[in-house]
Design an enzyme around this catalytic site. Structure first.
Site, short mmCIF file in Angstrom:
data_model
loop_
_atom_site.label_atom_id
_atom_site.label_comp_id
_atom_site.label_asym_id
_atom_site.label_seq_id
_atom_site.Cartn_x
_atom_site.Cartn_y
_atom_site.Cartn_z
N GLY A 193 0.98 -1.36 0.02
CA GLY A 193 0.09 0.11 -0.06
C GLY A 193 0.94 1.09 -0.08
O GLY A 193 1.95 1.18 0.53
N GLN A 235 2.91 9.96 1.50
CA GLN A 235 4.36 9.16 1.53
C GLN A 235 5.19 9.67 0.03
O GLN A 235 6.38 9.54 0.46
CB GLN A 235 3.96 7.81 1.46
CG GLN A 235 3.37 7.05 2.71
CD GLN A 235 3.37 5.67 2.72
OE1 GLN A 235 2.27 5.12 2.23
NE2 GLN A 235 4.31 5.04 3.28
N CYS A 249 6.02 -0.45 6.74
CA CYS A 249 5.81 0.83 6.04
C CYS A 249 6.70 1.29 5.37
O CYS A 249 7.94 1.51 5.70
CB CYS A 249 5.47 2.11 6.94
SG CYS A 249 4.79 3.44 6.45
N LEU A 250 6.50 1.84 4.17
CA LEU A 250 7.63 1.82 3.19
C LEU A 250 8.22 3.36 3.72
O LEU A 250 9.52 3.62 3.26
CB LEU A 250 7.06 2.47 1.53
CG LEU A 250 6.69 1.21 0.98
CD1 LEU A 250 6.03 1.46 -0.49
CD2 LEU A 250 7.81 0.00 0.59
N HIS A 294 -4.28 1.24 7.89
CA HIS A 294 -2.73 1.79 7.69
C HIS A 294 -2.78 2.97 6.81
O HIS A 294 -2.30 3.96 6.99
CB HIS A 294 -1.92 0.64 7.40
CG HIS A 294 -0.46 0.95 7.32
ND1 HIS A 294 0.54 0.56 7.98
CD2 HIS A 294 0.13 1.86 6.48
CE1 HIS A 294 1.85 1.11 7.76
NE2 HIS A 294 1.51 1.83 6.80
N GLU A 295 -3.07 2.78 5.53
CA GLU A 295 -3.25 3.85 4.43
C GLU A 295 -4.08 5.14 4.88
O GLU A 295 -3.52 6.36 4.68
CB GLU A 295 -3.28 3.36 3.29
CG GLU A 295 -2.64 2.22 2.62
CD GLU A 295 -1.07 2.48 3.01
OE1 GLU A 295 -0.74 3.58 2.67
OE2 GLU A 295 -0.22 1.37 3.25
N HIS A 322 -2.19 7.37 7.51
CA HIS A 322 -1.22 8.16 6.68
C HIS A 322 -1.88 9.45 6.23
O HIS A 322 -1.29 10.55 6.31
CB HIS A 322 -0.83 7.55 5.45
CG HIS A 322 0.45 6.78 5.51
ND1 HIS A 322 1.36 7.08 6.25
CD2 HIS A 322 0.73 5.26 5.41
CE1 HIS A 322 2.51 6.14 6.27
NE2 HIS A 322 1.85 4.92 5.86
#
Ligand code: NI
Length: 174
Positions: A47, A52, A90-91, A132-133, A136
């Site tokens: 994701g 991000q 997480c990226l 999670h997304e 963000h």
């Protein structure tokens, strides 16, 4: 298409509240969505949210089968009280994993890439990715959701510890 630079934890863009998307069909939005999918796939993520990649707008993409889906201006609502904890990465927090409690089932709604209203229900991993997304978009990173920070660690170390635990279980069973 382009691979976008991913903001890492500590960058202020990851802590701010993102703005709603006015029209996902605008050419620059279509380009952003394409680039986000390519960036997510290149980085091996499941994701990726717009903040991000330094764009403070309310949308995210996630891996769906061999392709990817996008959700614009998402709104999530838990179904029931049930939560479950599982490991997340997480990226924007490369190399680490943490065990994070999330709602097991959610109802979601928003717009698709054509600006059409979409809605549905999700559970398990998909519900986790969506939570999670969406976090963000509100400036929340997964460690901020953790209840036990002893369950935060480097992926390599966690894998090594798991392998050692596994080996000792096999030894005990021998
Ligand atoms: Ni993330």
């Amino acid at each position: 298409m382009a691979i976008l630079k991913i903001a890492r934890m500590g960058h202020p863009v990851l802590l701010q509240e993102a703005e709603p998307v006015a029209d996902p069909t605008m050419p620059e939005m279509r380009r952003l969505i394409r680039d986000m999918v390519e960036t997510m796939q290149d980085a091996g993520g499941i994701g990726l949210a717009a903040p991000q990649v330094h764009v403070p707008l309310r949308l995210f993409v996630w891996r769906a089968g061999p392709g990817a889906s996008v959700l614009v201006n998402p709104e999530l609502e838990p179904i029931g009280e049930e939560t479950e904890s599982a490991w997340e990465g997480c990226l924007s927090i490369p190399g680490l994993r943490g065990c994070v409690p999330r709602h097991r089932r959610i109802r979601w709604r928003g717009l698709d890439a054509e600006g059409q209203p979409v809605e549905g229900e999700a559970e398990g991993l998909v519900a986790r990715v969506m939570q999670h997304e969406t976090d963000h978009l509100d400036g929340v990173l997964y460690p901020m959701r953790m209840e036990d920070l002893s369950l935060l660690g480097f992926t390599e170390e966690l894998a090594r510890a798991a392998a050692v635990a596994e080996a000792s279980v096999q030894d005990a069973a021998r």
